[in-house]
Design an enzyme around this catalytic site. Structure first.
Site, PDB file in Angstrom:
ATOM      1  N   GLY B 220       0.890  -1.155  -0.115  1.00 38.46           N
ATOM      2  CA  GLY B 220      -0.013   0.019   0.066  1.00 38.46           C
ATOM      3  C   GLY B 220       0.822   1.059   0.043  1.00 38.46           C
ATOM      4  O   GLY B 220       1.786   1.166  -0.496  1.00 38.46           O
ATOM      5  N   SER B 221       0.463   2.334   0.733  1.00 41.96           N
ATOM      6  CA  SER B 221       1.177   3.608   0.723  1.00 41.96           C
ATOM      7  C   SER B 221       2.457   3.488   1.142  1.00 41.96           C
ATOM      8  O   SER B 221       3.337   4.353   0.738  1.00 41.96           O
ATOM      9  CB  SER B 221       0.405   4.834   1.471  1.00 41.96           C
ATOM     10  N   SER B 222       2.962   2.658   2.009  1.00 40.62           N
ATOM     11  CA  SER B 222       4.034   2.601   2.768  1.00 40.62           C
ATOM     12  C   SER B 222       5.131   2.400   1.401  1.00 40.62           C
ATOM     13  O   SER B 222       6.264   2.733   1.468  1.00 40.62           O
ATOM     14  CB  SER B 222       4.321   1.393   3.699  1.00 40.62           C
ATOM     15  N   LYS B 224       5.044   4.062  -1.243  1.00 40.53           N
ATOM     16  CA  LYS B 224       5.331   5.386  -1.700  1.00 40.53           C
ATOM     17  C   LYS B 224       6.820   5.938  -1.356  1.00 40.53           C
ATOM     18  O   LYS B 224       7.310   6.648  -1.912  1.00 40.53           O
ATOM     19  CB  LYS B 224       4.241   6.217  -1.130  1.00 40.53           C
TER      20      LYS B 224
END
Lengths: 528, 488
Positions: B220-222, B224
């Site tokens: 997920g966003s981790s 990024k």
């Protein structure tokens, strides 16, 4: 006569070598005691109590044997007694070591309310038989007189046996047939080579072996002139006369009989090989060896073709490729062996049908006899475990091999003493054989030459058949490993064998009788 | 008769010579083959006949052998807090896993490093004793981590903490887990059955597969963090470069890639630091689209994605992936298209990572772009206290430029101070949240990936738990507690 023996006697005056013998004996004892000590130290860090009972017992016995030999056969070959004691001691230490494990298994099984079927290593029994064996050695050395004094009263020398050649031959055959006689014959571990006498199991074959040597020697000394006569010459080989073929054919049929009745290839090989070698010594004719080997090949070929001789085939099949039969082999009536191991459909079907011993069930269904190669392979695994240096006495698991204390004791030695130890043991055997052969060369009498040569060669052949079998050099047959295997008959017979060699070597090596010089120039004539 | 006697004597010698050759052949050259023969049961029986070395952590004994007083097995194996430490120690029952497997030869005493050293013992027949293995794990933190993970969710959860300077793994925790005592040698048949049953479990919960390094989750966003590192290293951007955080229409399907919220930094345009702190999906989707999937794949490879590597001998973490193509349900190879690339940029689509891998990403941030080779075993000592193995910190990879790492450190601090993880202010950790969707009806994978302490970071971590809600609340507080314990 300018024979080799005479040359040796002429250039190398024999001396008493009792000090050498004693030193070697001391070394054999140190070896044995160290073996016992190592078993104890490796297992629980203490010098075992067995060291004093077994090691001490052996020391006392060996010393008694030495004293008798030094007194009554002072010119005897100094090596024979120490070599035999070393082997006997090592075997005793190994059996003691195996006893510690198998009797524990026994107790565990007893506590669980089960009875172990397999017989076990028994160090106490072996010590007792060692005692009996050495006592026989002492007695034999005591009662046998020098051959050159046949006029002494109650004289009994190795040469005396020559007078009773045919009675002894008959005795050998009776001994060999005893195990087949119902009532006293007993089948142990599938081989019918035992008789039961007063509660003891005796292997008469071990004694028959000695009697056969005497018989062959006596017979051949009489007939060797005739048998070495040349008949036709075919190519490079001079054939003997056809009428002289009789004896070898008789022995051949006899060996085949042993093979068929006892289904024991090794024993048959032993007797026939012994006869051929003695025939060769007596006649110096290579043609006899060629004829003998030809007959042997025919015999073995016939045996492999006969359906009821499947045992021989099976041994050969297993020898060539033991793997498929490890978890189960099945010997069919046709003489073929088929695997019934867990990878086979037969096994799987039997298992699916709910059998608790699918291998046996599958074999039953085929109508065959269950037999596997587990013993041979486990013995080989023991050798592999040992490697070059061995695990050390008391530190391996030789008891994992069935009969690790008798037929497979050589593999047990290999596991714990390693390649190094086995080479030493084989050298000890080789030395015994060579000292025996040397005695044969040095002996002054043709009968004694044959006797000593035969006795020495039978040791070599027996060691080859059993050791070759357990190391997968040749198909396996159950013979005892001289002095190492557990068993009274074998120990007694082999100690007698050593006593005979000791007595004959004393005879051969002692200085020729001195002339009594009070009658002027009278030359002493050989008493032979 | 002397000549034939001599010939027979020579023949007798030949027989002995034959035996000697055979014995040499069998025991000299065939010994190893016989020892490892498939039918030879000794090789399996022997493993229980000698005590194995201990496995310890910070001096505390975690796994040790003890005499059972029985014949078989002679020695059992005892594990302290088996559920807590099994992701690292593994089990031993003849076969083995994890450190028990990786260091089997040293633990059992058969390794050449021991046998060569103890050649004299070998010579006199003394069996070499197994060596003791000291783990890099912090046992107190490992215990806390297991308790927190287990209480947090009934589904899967995993955590990994690495010392960024050395690569020493301090925590490698998993829920679900199993107790290696249940399958140890002393349990016999029953243990073997239990192990078979554990191995056969095919549901979500597979206790033998630890969720710290052997299981992958969508990051997920981790993820990024990796995209931002690529933007700064390869696309010439910096943390202050303005990025478009407005709505993004995916080029192939025409659907929109949603943000979690369209206010604040995600309201149209913001410096990258702001977009990172508030985790604006569209900004990172656009960066991924600009760079293309190949570049993203290559960038992630620098962190350890897309390949198998050994953390210890014979021990490989599960492979974390940023795939360029994947095999579809029909068995055909499908390229990751534009839409997929954009979704990969926010750690979705087919991007998967282990917690250990994400901790390594954070380690690069906290250590000037350098990832040190992670390891589980600090050192191995024999019974006489001589060291036969010592972990030697070495570089795993230079994942990003040093300056990029400095900026990402600031960005991660901003996540806590002003972004999606304000609930963690003052707890001494910085990081990136992640809330990955795993498909309809399946709970989210909630991540918090970062470093601690806030300044001059020493530890990098990743925590993932499965459940409803987001990473900041689902994983962040757990990470804060675990790291507080690690810092002690």
């Amino acid at each position: 006569m300018n024979s080799l023996g005479d040359q040796i006697r002429a250039y190398l005056p024999y001396q008493r070598r009792n000090a050498a013998s004693l030193a070697l004996l001391a070394f054999a004892m140190v070896l044995t005691l160290s073996a016992f000590a190592e078993v104890g130290l490796a297992r629980d860090g203490n010098i075992p109590s067995g060291l004093f009972v077994y090691g001490g017992g052996l020391v006392v016995l060996a010393m008694a044997a030495y004293v008798v030999q030094a007194k009554f056969a002072p010119y005897a070959d100094p090596l024979l007694l120490p070599l035999a004691v070393a082997l006997n001691g090592l075997g005793l230490a190994m059996i003691y070591r195996l006893d510690l494990d198998t009797s524990r298994d026994h107790k565990v099984a007893e506590m669980a309310g089960k009875k172990l079927i397999s017989d076990e290593a028994n160090a106490g029994g072996q010590l007792m038989w060692t005692f009996v064996g050495i006592a026989l050695f002492v007695t034999a050395v005591l009662i046998m007189r020098d051959t050159d004094r046949p006029d002494a009263k109650f004289s009994f020398t190795p040469k005396t046996a020559q007078r009773y050649t045919y009675i002894i031959g008959l005795g050998a055959i009776i001994l060999l047939l005893l195990p087949i006689v119902p009532g006293i014959g007993a089948s142990i571990n599938g081989a019918r080579v035992w008789i039961r006498v007063a509660g003891f199991s005796v292997q008469p074959g071990e004694f028959a072996k000695l009697l056969l040597v005497v018989f062959f020697a006596g017979y051949l000394v009489n007939k060797r002139q005739a048998m070495s006569l040349i008949g036709k010459k075919v190519g490079p080989i001079s054939l003997p006369r056809a009428r002289d073929l009789g004896p070898i054919l008789v022995i051949w049929f006899f060996s085949l009989g042993v093979l068929f009745m006892q289904k024991d290839l090794g024993t048959a090989l032993l007797y026939f090989g012994l006869f051929i070698s003695m025939l060769y010594i007596a006649t110096q004719r290579v043609s006899w060896v060629v004829i003998g080997l030809g007959l042997l090949a025919v015999g073995v070929f016939v045996a492999t073709q006969l359906p009821f001789m499947g045992h021989v085939n099976q041994r050969i099949d297993i020898w060539q490729n033991p793997k498929p039969y490890f978890d189960g082999g099945c010997l069919l009536d046709s003489g073929k062996v088929v695997p019934v191991n867990p990878d086979t459909d037969l096994y799987k079907q039997a298992k699916a049908a709910g059998s608790s011993y699918p291998g046996f069930t599958a074999c039953d269904k085929l109508g065959g006899e269950y037999s596997d190669s587990a013993q041979l392979m486990k013995g080989m695994f023991a050798l592999g475990e040992g490697g070059v240096l061995g695990t050390g006495l008391g530190q391996g698991e030789p008891w994992r091999t069935p009969l690790s204390f008798s037929d497979f004791i050589f593999d047990s030695m290999g596991e714990e003493l390693g390649l190094t130890g086995l080479m030493a043991i084989l050298l000890v055997y080789a030395l015994i054989v060579q000292r025996g052969m040397k005695t044969a060369v040095a002996a002054r009498d043709p009968f004694l030459k044959l006797f000593a040569g035969g006795v020495s060669f039978v040791v070599a052949l027996q060691v080859f058949v059993i050791v070759g079998g357990v190391t997968k050099l040749i198909p396996l047959t159950g013979l005892t490993t001289p002095f190492l295997s557990q068993g009274g008959s074998s120990l007694m017979a082999n100690w007698i064998l050593i006593a005979i060699l000791v007595r004959m070597s004393h005879d051969a090596r002692k200085p020729a009788p001195q002339a009594i010089q009070d009658e002027g120039m009278t030359q002493i004539v050989s008493t032979r | 008769m002397d000549k034939p006697i001599r010939r027979v004597a020579i023949f007798g010698m030949l027989l002995f010579f034959g035996l000697m050759v055979q014995v040499n052949y069998v025991q000299g050259s065939q010994a190893e083959k016989l020892r490892t023969d498939s039918a030879n049961t000794r090789q399996y029986l022997n493993v229980f006949n000698n005590p194995r070395g201990q496995i310890t952590a910070s001096g505390e004994v975690l796994a040790s052998s003890y005499p059972t007083g029985k014949d078989n097995p002679k020695y059992g194996r005892k594990y302290v807090d088996g559920m807590v430490f099994s992701p690292v120690t593994g089990y031993f029952n003849g076969g083995a896993s994890k450190v028990e497997l990786a260091y089997n030869a040293l633990l059992s005493g058969t390794d050449k490093r021991i046998t060569h050293q103890r050649w004299f013992d070998m010579f006199i027949g003394k069996k070499p004793e197994g060596a003791n293995v000291e783990l890099s794990i912090d046992p107190a933190a490992q215990r806390l981590a297991y308790r927190l993970l287990k209480n947090n969710t009934s589904r899967r959860a995993g955590a990994a903490v690495i010392d960024v300077k050395t690569g020493a793994v301090k925590v490698l925790s998993s829920s679900s887990s199993y107790d290696p005592n249940d399958v140890a040698p002393q349990t016999g048949e029953q243990g073997a059955k239990k192990l078979q049953q554990l191995d056969g479990m095919r549901g979500v919960i597979q206790p033998l597969i630890d969720n710290g390094m052997s299981q992958t989750f969508p990051p997920g966003s981790s993820f990024k963090t990796v995209v931002a590192a690529m933007a700064m290293d390869d696309l010439g951007m910096s943390s202050s470069t303005p990025v478009n955080t407005g709505p993004l229409i995916l080029p192939e399907s025409g659907k929109s890639l949603p943000n979690s919220h369209d206010s604040g930094s995600c309201g149209g345009t913001a410096p990258m630091l702001g977009a990172f702190a508030e985790s604006c999906n569209t900004a990172f989707g656009r960066i991924a689209l600009d760079a293309g999937i190949q570049k993203l794949h290559d960038e992630s490879s620098k962190f350890g994605f897309n390949r198998k590597w050994n953390i210890e001998p014979m021990l490989k973490p599960a492979e974390s992936d940023v795939p360029i193509s994947f095999v579809g349900a029909d068995g055909n190879k499908v390229d990751t298209g534009k839409d997929g690339t954009a979704r990969s940029g926010i750690g979705q689509e087919n991007v998967r990572a282990t917690p250990l891998q994400m901790a390594m990403v954070a380690a690069a941030v906290a250590n000037k772009g350098k990832i040190m080779q992670p390891y589980l075993v600090q050192k191995v000592t024999t019974k006489d206290q001589s060291t036969v193995y010592q972990a030697d910190p070495k570089l795993f990879s230079q994942a990003m430029k040093s300056g990029t790492a400095d900026q990402l450190e600031d960005m991660m601090r901003a996540v806590v101070n002003e972004g999606t993880a304000k609930n963690l202010i003052g707890q001494g950790i910085a990081g990136k949240t992640g809330t990955a969707e795993q498909g309809a009806g399946i709970p989210n994978a909630r991540w918090f990936v970062g470093f601690s302490p806030m300044n001059n970071p020493r530890y990098a971590f990743a925590v993932v738990t499965e459940g409803t809600g987001d990473g900041a609340s689902g994983a962040g507080p757990l990470a804060a507690q675990i790291l507080a314990q690690v810092r002690k």
